[in-house]
Design an enzyme around this catalytic site. Structure first.
Site, mmCIF file in Angstrom:
data_model
loop_
_atom_site.group_PDB
_atom_site.id
_atom_site.type_symbol
_atom_site.label_atom_id
_atom_site.label_comp_id
_atom_site.label_asym_id
_atom_site.label_seq_id
_atom_site.Cartn_x
_atom_site.Cartn_y
_atom_site.Cartn_z
ATOM 1 N N SER A 69 0.830 -1.200 0.000
ATOM 2 C CA SER A 69 0.000 0.000 0.000
ATOM 3 C C SER A 69 0.868 1.255 0.000
ATOM 4 O O SER A 69 2.002 1.255 0.461
ATOM 5 C CB SER A 69 -0.916 0.014 1.223
HETATM 6 N N1 SAH Z 1 -0.671 -3.877 3.818
HETATM 7 C C1 SAH Z 1 -0.285 -4.743 2.750
HETATM 8 C C2 SAH Z 1 -1.360 -4.666 1.684
HETATM 9 C C3 SAH Z 1 -1.223 -5.648 0.629
HETATM 10 S S1 SAH Z 1 -2.495 -5.587 -0.584
HETATM 11 C C4 SAH Z 1 1.056 -4.279 2.207
HETATM 12 O O1 SAH Z 1 1.322 -3.078 2.304
HETATM 13 O O2 SAH Z 1 1.828 -5.081 1.693
HETATM 14 C C5 SAH Z 1 -3.786 -6.495 0.183
HETATM 15 C C6 SAH Z 1 -3.476 -7.904 0.596
HETATM 16 O O3 SAH Z 1 -4.697 -8.482 1.028
HETATM 17 C C7 SAH Z 1 -2.937 -8.800 -0.500
HETATM 18 O O4 SAH Z 1 -1.730 -9.381 -0.094
HETATM 19 C C8 SAH Z 1 -4.043 -9.856 -0.677
HETATM 20 O O5 SAH Z 1 -3.550 -11.138 -1.018
HETATM 21 C C9 SAH Z 1 -4.676 -9.841 0.694
HETATM 22 N N2 SAH Z 1 -6.051 -10.362 0.740
HETATM 23 C C10 SAH Z 1 -7.059 -10.179 -0.163
HETATM 24 N N3 SAH Z 1 -8.156 -10.817 0.240
HETATM 25 C C11 SAH Z 1 -7.869 -11.424 1.430
HETATM 26 C C12 SAH Z 1 -8.601 -12.241 2.330
HETATM 27 N N4 SAH Z 1 -9.874 -12.604 2.118
HETATM 28 N N5 SAH Z 1 -7.972 -12.675 3.463
HETATM 29 C C13 SAH Z 1 -6.686 -12.342 3.708
HETATM 30 N N6 SAH Z 1 -5.936 -11.587 2.879
HETATM 31 C C14 SAH Z 1 -6.517 -11.127 1.762
#
Ligand code: SAH
Length: 219
Positions: A69
């Site tokens: 993010s």
């Molecule tokens: N804060 C993280 C955001 C990553 S993007 C960073 O800065 O790296 C969002 C993440 O949510 C992704 O890795 C995706 O795989 C995860 N995600 C999406 N749906 C999900 C779910 N149902 N349960 C757990 N993780 C999920």
């Protein structure tokens, strides 16, 4: 501290300070949060090839079609939870590369973090331990169910967007607990804040945002 943690050139302290000033200009006021952005080495959470861009205020690819993010939104969500109450037990949905997890770990008693993509979830514990972070529990799973065994939570942060809030997440908030999550279809997402009171839930609209979708099941 070794050179990797301190950073050189485009990962140096000078470059990080520039990002901090940018976030301040965008409205982040918590010195605690700004100090975490300054000290947590974001370049160690992205591919080496992208390290030189780690202190730009942008989302970057982390593989599997996901992104780390944008620093501003990480700071804004963290500030929101920090300014509204205690952070003893925190649940994070969507660990991704673990950068947001690292910020939360410095403020929380314990962080429980769930990621649905095995390749991302599996490498997180080692990465966090390498940074001296030992108060995070990572699970590979579908975060829409929450993590009942460790509920109730003082704070829940969801880093992926869905049209509706999964009911188990609101259920797993403690009284006085807060949850922040982007809600709405792609292109029309709004960051929302819920507070659980003894009578029910209070809901507040924070700002327009753009997140990857919250996906059902694991992969
Ligand atoms: N804060 C993280 C955001 C990553 S993007 C960073 O800065 O790296 C969002 C993440 O949510 C992704 O890795 C995706 O795989 C995860 N995600 C999406 N749906 C999900 C779910 N149902 N349960 C757990 N993780 C999920």
């Amino acid at each position: 501290m070794n050179q990797d943690l301190n950073g050189i050139g485009l990962t140096s302290q000078r470059v990080r300070n520039r990002l901090v000033e940018q976030l301040r200009g965008m409205g982040i006021v918590s010195e605690t949060v700004l100090e975490l952005v300054r000290t947590i080495p974001r370049h160690l959470f992205v591919d080496e090839a992208l390290a030189s861009r780690a202190y730009e205020n942008t989302a970057l690819p982390i593989g599997y079609g996901q992104t780390i993010s944008q620093p501003y939104i990480v700071a804004a969500m963290t500030e929101l939870l920090l300014s509204t109450g205690p952070l003893g037990r925190v649940l994070e949905i969507g660990s991704g590369c673990g950068y947001q997890t690292a910020l939360l770990s410095r403020l929380a008693g314990t962080v429980y973090s769930i990621e649905r993509i095995a390749g991302l979830a599996n490498r997180l514990p080692e990465r966090l331990q390498g940074l001296g972070i030992h108060n995070v529990h990572v699970a590979h799973g579908d975060g829409r169910d929450g993590w009942l065994a460790h509920a109730p939570f003082d704070a829940i942060l969801v880093a992926a967007a869905a049209p509706d809030v999964p009911a188990p997440l609101l259920d797993q908030l403690a009284a006085g607990g807060r949850m922040v999550m982007p809600v709405g279809p792609p292109g029309e997402q709004t960051l929302m804040l819920w507070r659980r009171t003894l009578e029910g839930y209070m809901e507040e609209t924070i700002q327009r945002v753009s997140f990857v979708p919250l996906v059902e099941g694991v992969s």
